[in-house]
Design a protein around this motif. Structure first.
Motif, PDB file in Angstrom:
ATOM      1  N   ARG A 224      19.836   8.792 106.531  1.00 17.96           N
ATOM      2  CA  ARG A 224      19.920   9.877 105.553  1.00 17.96           C
ATOM      3  C   ARG A 224      19.583   9.363 104.153  1.00 17.96           C
ATOM      4  O   ARG A 224      19.731   8.190 103.854  1.00 17.96           O
ATOM      5  N   VAL A 225      19.143  10.281 103.301  1.00 16.92           N
ATOM      6  CA  VAL A 225      18.856   9.927 101.913  1.00 16.92           C
ATOM      7  C   VAL A 225      20.152   9.546 101.217  1.00 16.92           C
ATOM      8  O   VAL A 225      21.182  10.217 101.363  1.00 16.92           O
ATOM      9  N   SER A 226      20.107   8.452 100.461  1.00 19.96           N
ATOM     10  CA  SER A 226      21.275   7.970  99.731  1.00 19.96           C
ATOM     11  C   SER A 226      20.970   8.016  98.239  1.00 19.96           C
ATOM     12  O   SER A 226      20.424   7.058  97.675  1.00 19.96           O
ATOM     13  N   PRO A 227      21.299   9.120  97.561  1.00 17.26           N
ATOM     14  CA  PRO A 227      20.952   9.247  96.130  1.00 17.26           C
ATOM     15  C   PRO A 227      21.777   8.309  95.258  1.00 17.26           C
ATOM     16  O   PRO A 227      22.962   8.067  95.523  1.00 17.26           O
TER      17      PRO A 227
ATOM     18  N   ASP B  30      18.350   5.468  97.075  1.00 13.61           N
ATOM     19  CA  ASP B  30      16.952   5.765  97.365  1.00 13.61           C
ATOM     20  C   ASP B  30      16.220   6.224  96.102  1.00 13.61           C
ATOM     21  O   ASP B  30      16.843   6.695  95.141  1.00 13.61           O
TER      22      ASP B  30
ATOM     23  N   PRO C  77      14.536   8.689  93.743  1.00 13.49           N
ATOM     24  CA  PRO C  77      14.815  10.124  93.602  1.00 13.49           C
ATOM     25  C   PRO C  77      13.780  11.024  94.269  1.00 13.49           C
ATOM     26  O   PRO C  77      14.105  12.156  94.652  1.00 13.49           O
TER      27      PRO C  77
ATOM     28  N   ARG D  94      12.695  10.961  97.127  1.00 16.76           N
ATOM     29  CA  ARG D  94      13.080  11.220  98.516  1.00 16.76           C
ATOM     30  C   ARG D  94      14.025  12.413  98.644  1.00 16.76           C
ATOM     31  O   ARG D  94      14.189  12.959  99.735  1.00 16.76           O
ATOM     32  N   GLU D  95      14.635  12.840  97.524  1.00 21.15           N
ATOM     33  CA  GLU D  95      15.572  13.962  97.577  1.00 21.15           C
ATOM     34  C   GLU D  95      14.872  15.307  97.692  1.00 21.15           C
ATOM     35  O   GLU D  95      15.499  16.313  98.045  1.00 21.15           O
TER      36      GLU D  95
ATOM     37  N   ALA E 226      15.812  19.364  95.929  1.00 21.68           N
ATOM     38  CA  ALA E 226      17.255  19.318  95.655  1.00 21.68           C
ATOM     39  C   ALA E 226      17.565  18.433  94.456  1.00 21.68           C
ATOM     40  O   ALA E 226      18.619  18.575  93.821  1.00 21.68           O
ATOM     41  N   LEU E 227      16.660  17.534  94.127  1.00 22.10           N
ATOM     42  CA  LEU E 227      16.853  16.675  92.959  1.00 22.10           C
ATOM     43  C   LEU E 227      17.023  17.500  91.692  1.00 22.10           C
ATOM     44  O   LEU E 227      17.839  17.166  90.821  1.00 22.10           O
TER      45      LEU E 227
ATOM     46  N   ARG F  25      20.513  18.783  91.327  1.00 22.90           N
ATOM     47  CA  ARG F  25      21.476  17.723  91.052  1.00 22.90           C
ATOM     48  C   ARG F  25      21.416  17.269  89.601  1.00 22.90           C
ATOM     49  O   ARG F  25      22.458  17.142  88.933  1.00 22.90           O
TER      50      ARG F  25
ATOM     51  N   ARG G 125       8.369  15.897 101.723  1.00 22.81           N
ATOM     52  CA  ARG G 125       9.721  16.180 101.227  1.00 22.81           C
ATOM     53  C   ARG G 125       9.713  17.238 100.124  1.00 22.81           C
ATOM     54  O   ARG G 125      10.771  17.675  99.691  1.00 22.81           O
TER      55      ARG G 125
END
Length: 274
Positions: free
Chosen positions: A129-132, A168, A170, A172-173, A176-177, A180, A224
């Protein structure tokens, strides 16, 4: 903590040899600055490999192709991964490997396998999973460092945010980035020498991003951001500076001082070896 390193040597015959080390990724760029002869003299001390660490475990790698005279390399840490010393480190690397083509592997070990004609999926971790990284406050102590471990996120020409390294990239988000960072602190103008960045233009639905390290699946980020145009700037952070309307303005780099600093680091690195 291990800093796993993968080394691949392609002989004149076209056959390749794989070597693995639990250590060596940190300082890999400095080791390579000694040139092909001295750097490859280290191989007998490495473990021949029969498996490839994936793009999570592998923190640095080099492929040395004697037949085509190509050096393919990446690292997560070292002067080549900092804005202050990146250009100097690559300039000295090309000087040390004169007559060779020096390339950066932005997709990590997958780039090495692709170069060899092997399946890059063998080193993919598709289930992860993406880890922000967390959003950095303006008074965060990390920002006092000359090379803070942060990524710059600019939104249009209105906002600038900083995301802590360690997570990760950003990009990759995906979209949704935007949600956030909208809740995080706006830094106004980011004047730090970051290690990565992304510019998002919501009006034009365009994204540009860059990194001084490697990013798993680097060439797949458009997937993405469905419905957006995504441009990978590789290590050209100057593209970000031009695109964001002044929201990202890192200090200039003194080339001569950077070259001297990298040379000194390389000498110290080799002096410390047995």
């Amino acid at each position: 903590m291990a800093d796993r390193c993968t080394i691949v040597v392609v002989r004149e015959s076209g056959e390749h040899e794989l070597y693995l080390s639990r250590f060596g990724a940190v300082g890999l760029d400095l080791a390579l600055l000694a040139g092909p002869g001295r750097a490859l003299a280290l191989l007998p001390g490495l473990q021949p490999g029969d498996w490839w660490p994936d793009d999570v475990l592998c923190q640095g790698a080099a492929l040395v192709d004697h037949r085509r005279r190509v050096l393919l390399v990446f690292a997560w840490e070292g002067p080549s991964t900092t804005m202050l010393h990146r250009a100097a480190a690559l300039e000295l690397l090309r000087e040390a490997w004169a007559g060779w083509e020096v390339r950066w592997a932005f997709d990590g070990p997958a780039d090495l396998r692709t170069y060899l004609g092997l399946d890059p999926e063998a080193v993919r971790d598709r289930e992860r999973r993406v880890s922000p990284g967390f959003l950095v406050d303006a008074d965060d102590a990390e920002l006092a460092e000359p090379e803070p471990m942060v990524a710059v996120v600019t939104v249009g020409s209105q906002r600038c945010h900083l995301v802590a390294g360690g997570g990760d990239h950003p990009v990759r988000e995906g979209p949704a980035l935007l949600e956030r960072v909208a809740l995080g602190p706006d830094h106004g103008v980011c004047r730090v020498r970051a290690e990565a960045g992304i510019h998002v233009d919501p009006a034009r639905r365009r994204v540009g991003w860059w990194t001084l390290g490697a990013c798993a699946q680097a060439y797949e980020m458009a997937g993405r951001w469905p419905g957006w145009t995504v441009e990978f700037w590789r290590d050209r952070f100057e593209e970000h500076v031009r695109a964001c309307g002044g929201r990202f303005a890192p200090p200039p780099v003194d080339r001569e001082r950077a070259l001297a600093a990298v040379r000194a680091q390389a000498q110290e690195h080799w002096a410390a070896r047995p």
